[in-house]
Design an enzyme around this catalytic site. Structure first.
Site, short mmCIF file in Angstrom:
data_model
loop_
_atom_site.label_atom_id
_atom_site.label_comp_id
_atom_site.label_asym_id
_atom_site.label_seq_id
_atom_site.Cartn_x
_atom_site.Cartn_y
_atom_site.Cartn_z
CE LYS A 61 3.42 -53.29 -42.45
NZ LYS A 61 3.92 -54.30 -43.35
P1 FBP Z 1 0.31 -55.85 -47.52
O1 FBP Z 1 -0.68 -55.93 -46.40
O2 FBP Z 1 -0.35 -55.63 -48.83
O3 FBP Z 1 1.26 -57.02 -47.50
O4 FBP Z 1 1.15 -54.50 -47.25
C1 FBP Z 1 2.07 -54.40 -46.19
C2 FBP Z 1 3.43 -54.08 -46.75
O5 FBP Z 1 4.44 -54.07 -45.76
C3 FBP Z 1 3.48 -52.78 -47.53
O6 FBP Z 1 3.77 -51.68 -46.72
C4 FBP Z 1 4.54 -53.07 -48.53
O7 FBP Z 1 4.39 -52.36 -49.71
C5 FBP Z 1 4.36 -54.51 -48.80
O8 FBP Z 1 3.79 -55.09 -47.67
C6 FBP Z 1 5.68 -55.18 -49.07
O9 FBP Z 1 5.40 -56.51 -49.37
P2 FBP Z 1 6.54 -57.57 -49.64
O10 FBP Z 1 7.85 -56.88 -49.48
O11 FBP Z 1 6.29 -58.65 -48.66
O12 FBP Z 1 6.29 -58.03 -51.03
#
Ligand code: FBP
Length: 262
Positions: A177
């Protein structure tokens, strides 16, 4: 690498993981745009949508709510995670074991690796343990591969994201991811770097419907396999409509305009 053939977290080889670990990673302000999303049941209900192949949550939310949803939702056990209150170098605490996640009914594990952090070595060692335990339980491993920390000057640069995808292959993840690197050409490099590992895009903060769907289309056109998304779905008043559109785009390959008409 484990093929996702037969795994419930992929549909026709593609993934749409709904992420809901933000209460830990960002705090409850992420629920302000749609206050009902503070209640995990609201988002578990969304995760029953046919388009959603997996629902990523932390241990406490899984323990409290998954027993009521185990027949209708595929659980991605997000094993590590850290709050925004932590101000040190990027790191992510392992909060539950693969064994316990498997007992709770997990269909896959999720694990963050901050490549480039001063804590990368420990995180990679923890991933190795989780990945091997996941193999024993036949659970696919999804790596949230996010280069961040002292070694990383620009975490959206194409070569950094291609490296993140490659790290997922080298370390034995089944799905990487990654953040969108900004252009379809850059995304092609990313998917090539991952070899047979499936590459899914991280949703990011909320954008317009068209902008978001176009970035998903770019990922698919570049050989990507779907996305893991949180805010771009459940921060919308009509989150189901966005899931309908994503279903059309990812699984029915309708293109953006037709998906927007759903
Ligand atoms: P989003 O689609 O809201 O960005 O979520 C994906 C994710 O990886 C979540 O699993 C995690 O909580 C968040 O993004 C972390 O976001 P970041 O570390 O970029 O602020």
């Amino acid at each position: 690498m484990r093929s996702l053939e037969g795994s419930p977290i992929a549909r026709d080889g593609k993934l749409l993981v709904l992420a809901y670990d933000h209460g830990l990673e960002h705090g409850p302000t992420d629920f302000d745009p749609v206050p009902e999303t503070m209640d995990p049941e609201t988002v578990f209900d969304l995760a029953t949508h046919d388009a959603v192949t997996g629902f990523a949550v932390q241990k406490g939310v899984a323990e409290a709510y998954y027993p009521s949803y185990e027949d209708s939702v595929n659980l991605v056990a997000k094993l590590n995670g850290t709050s925004n209150l932590w101000m040190g170098e990027y790191d992510s605490a392992v909060n539950w074991s693969v064994e316990y996640a498997n007992e709770l009914g997990a269909d896959a594990i999720g694990f963050t690796l901050y490549g480039g952090s001063n804590h990368e070595v420990e995180m990679a060692e923890e991933f190795a343990q989780a990945q091997e335990a996941a193999r024993e339980h036949d659970l696919p491993a999804i790596m949230w591969s996010y280069p961040r920390g002292q070694g990383v000057k620009n975490d959206t640069k194409d070569e950094v994201i291609a490296y993140a995808a490659r790290q997922a292959l080298e370390l034995g993840a089944d799905v990487a991811k990654v953040k969108y690197p900004g252009s379809p050409e850059a995304m092609e490099w990313v998917t090539e770097s991952a070899g047979p590992v499936k590459v899914i895009m991280s949703g990011g903060s909320k954008t317009s419907d068209r902008e978001f769907l176009e970035s998903v289309q770019n990922v698919l056109d570049a050989g990507g396999d779907g996305l893991a998304v949180g805010r771009n779905v459940w921060q919308r008043e009509n989150a189901e409509a966005m899931l309908d559109a994503l279903e059309a785009l990812i699984f029915e390959e309708t293109g953006v305009d037709a998906a927007l008409d759903r």
